[in-house]
Scaffold this motif. Structure first.
Motif, short mmCIF file in Angstrom:
data_model
loop_
_atom_site.label_atom_id
_atom_site.label_comp_id
_atom_site.label_asym_id
_atom_site.label_seq_id
_atom_site.Cartn_x
_atom_site.Cartn_y
_atom_site.Cartn_z
N ILE A 9 -29.47 -9.23 -20.92
CA ILE A 9 -28.86 -8.35 -19.91
C ILE A 9 -28.16 -9.17 -18.82
O ILE A 9 -27.12 -8.75 -18.29
CB ILE A 9 -29.92 -7.40 -19.33
N THR A 10 -28.69 -10.36 -18.52
CA THR A 10 -28.02 -11.23 -17.54
C THR A 10 -26.67 -11.68 -18.07
O THR A 10 -25.68 -11.75 -17.32
CB THR A 10 -28.91 -12.45 -17.22
N ASP A 11 -26.60 -11.97 -19.36
CA ASP A 11 -25.31 -12.33 -19.95
C ASP A 11 -24.32 -11.17 -19.86
O ASP A 11 -23.12 -11.37 -19.63
CB ASP A 11 -25.49 -12.76 -21.41
N ILE A 12 -24.81 -9.94 -20.02
CA ILE A 12 -23.94 -8.77 -19.83
C ILE A 12 -23.43 -8.74 -18.38
O ILE A 12 -22.23 -8.53 -18.13
CB ILE A 12 -24.70 -7.47 -20.16
N GLN A 65 -22.60 -4.87 -12.54
CA GLN A 65 -21.43 -4.11 -13.00
C GLN A 65 -20.82 -4.76 -14.24
O GLN A 65 -19.65 -4.53 -14.56
CB GLN A 65 -20.40 -4.00 -11.88
N GLY A 66 -21.65 -5.53 -14.97
CA GLY A 66 -21.18 -6.13 -16.21
C GLY A 66 -20.78 -5.07 -17.22
O GLY A 66 -21.36 -4.00 -17.27
N LYS A 67 -19.77 -5.41 -18.03
CA LYS A 67 -19.25 -4.45 -19.00
C LYS A 67 -19.44 -4.96 -20.43
O LYS A 67 -19.50 -6.16 -20.67
CB LYS A 67 -17.77 -4.18 -18.74
N VAL A 68 -19.53 -3.99 -21.35
CA VAL A 68 -19.69 -4.28 -22.78
C VAL A 68 -18.71 -3.43 -23.56
O VAL A 68 -18.56 -2.23 -23.29
CB VAL A 68 -21.12 -3.96 -23.28
N THR A 69 -18.03 -4.03 -24.54
CA THR A 69 -17.13 -3.26 -25.41
C THR A 69 -17.91 -2.74 -26.62
O THR A 69 -17.62 -3.07 -27.77
CB THR A 69 -15.93 -4.10 -25.87
N PHE A 70 -18.93 -1.92 -26.33
CA PHE A 70 -19.83 -1.40 -27.37
C PHE A 70 -19.08 -0.84 -28.58
O PHE A 70 -18.06 -0.16 -28.43
CB PHE A 70 -20.68 -0.26 -26.80
N ALA A 71 -19.63 -1.09 -29.77
CA ALA A 71 -19.13 -0.46 -31.00
C ALA A 71 -20.33 -0.12 -31.87
O ALA A 71 -21.34 -0.82 -31.86
CB ALA A 71 -18.18 -1.39 -31.75
N GLY A 91 -20.55 -10.89 -17.80
CA GLY A 91 -19.30 -10.59 -18.51
C GLY A 91 -19.17 -11.16 -19.91
O GLY A 91 -18.09 -11.13 -20.51
N GLN A 92 -20.28 -11.67 -20.46
CA GLN A 92 -20.21 -12.30 -21.78
C GLN A 92 -19.82 -11.32 -22.89
O GLN A 92 -19.24 -11.71 -23.90
CB GLN A 92 -21.56 -12.94 -22.13
N GLU A 93 -20.13 -10.04 -22.71
CA GLU A 93 -19.92 -9.05 -23.79
C GLU A 93 -18.70 -8.16 -23.53
O GLU A 93 -18.58 -7.09 -24.09
CB GLU A 93 -21.15 -8.15 -23.92
N SER A 94 -17.77 -8.63 -22.70
CA SER A 94 -16.69 -7.73 -22.24
C SER A 94 -15.35 -7.96 -22.93
O SER A 94 -14.34 -7.34 -22.56
CB SER A 94 -16.50 -7.88 -20.73
N GLU A 95 -15.30 -8.81 -23.94
CA GLU A 95 -14.04 -9.05 -24.65
C GLU A 95 -13.54 -7.76 -25.32
O GLU A 95 -14.32 -7.04 -25.93
CB GLU A 95 -14.21 -10.13 -25.72
N VAL A 96 -12.25 -7.50 -25.20
CA VAL A 96 -11.62 -6.37 -25.88
C VAL A 96 -10.65 -6.92 -26.92
O VAL A 96 -9.77 -7.70 -26.60
CB VAL A 96 -10.86 -5.46 -24.89
#
Length: 286
Positions: free
Chosen positions: A250-253, A165-171, A256-261
């Motif tokens: 994908i493991t880093d995702i 359920q890792g999240k990413v603040t994709f742009a 939570g590594q990519e979830s900064e907003v």
């Protein structure tokens, strides 16, 4: 004069598109490996400097008359880190007034599984030590990579990834390129850091929901084990090094590594970045 390295790559072209729309081409230079790929830029009046990160003499020639340098990271190449150091050294020798670097927005570099990402922070440290005024663009994962993660037949197969359920603040890459160019055009040579992320963190359940909405057809997300995912890649003949990097990414995702907003991207753009649903429509041509 602004020098954009990696100028014929996707991010480099996105940056130059905004630069060319807002400043004379005579104020722009592009570092490229293959001059033929830069023919369109040259036709618009951009000064083409031929060379690569591994050639200090070519970098010295490329830096002549340059005030600002945008160093676009060298990706997954084995010698990329040394190449970054070479660009920093050349900028310092040339008396460049400001060096900008495209780094990564990751929550905790010390706990990364994908060790390839560590070179971004090694580069940051080298830039800091150089004494050059600098701008760090810590960019989140491009939304543009979603089709690579989900596969071409996602509307039939759904999404099967070991991302939990890792999240990413994709742009979108285009939004980031526009924002980077706008910062460079300010000609503010003070040292600072931007965190360019989307305005909301999305799980792959959210990605599946966005695809469902855009396609009018239900798409589901099924978390799978990393070993199962790797075995599937291996079965398709993917090289081991690529499997290791992809699973690490994908493991880093998942962790939570990519979830900064951060509001930085929206602030610089003067608008909200492209939403997940609108981005999915563009990327999957829906």
């Amino acid at each position: 004069m602004i020098l954009v390295t990696g100028a014929t790559g996707q991010l480099g072209m996105a940056v130059l598109q905004t630069l060319l729309a807002n400043t004379p081409a005579t104020q722009l230079a592009a570092l490229v490996r293959d001059e033929r790929k830069a023919a369109a830029l040259q036709a618009q009046g951009v000064s083409i400097r031929v060379g690569d990160y591994g050639d200090p003499a070519a970098l010295d020639r490329a830096m002549q008359g340059i005030e600002q340098v945008l160093l676009i990271s060298g990706g997954g190449e084995e010698d990329a880190l040394q190449g970054h150091y070479n660009v920093v050294d050349a900028a310092k020798r040339a008396g460049v007034q400001c060096l900008a670097y495209t780094s990564r927005a990751l929550k905790d570099p010390k706990t990364l599984v994908n060790q390839l990402m560590v070179r971004h922070f090694d580069t940051e440290a080298y830039i800091e030590a150089s004494g050059l005024p600098h701008i760090l663009f810590r960019n989140i994962l491009y939304m543009d990579v979603l089709p690579l993660f989900t596969g071409p037949n996602v509307l039939e197969t759904g999404i099967n990834l070991p991302a939990g359920q890792g999240k990413v603040t994709f742009a979108l890459r285009s939004d980031m390129g526009e924002a980077i160019a706008k910062v460079l055009l300010e000609r503010d040579f003070s040292t600072r850091t931007y965190h360019f992320t989307g305005s909301e963190a999305y799980s792959f359940d959210d990605v599946a929901a966005a695809l469902t909405k855009a396609a009018g057809k239900e798409v589901t997300y099924m978390p799978v084990e990393a070993a199962t995912f790797a075995a599937g890649m291996r079965q398709r003949g993917v090289p081991e090094v690529a499997i290791e990097r992809t699973v690490g990414f994908i493991t880093d995702i998942k962790h939570g590594q990519e979830s900064e907003v951060s509001p930085d991207l929206a602030t610089v753009l003067g608008r909200q970045p492209t939403s997940l649903v609108e981005g999915v429509k563009q990327l999957y041509k829906l």
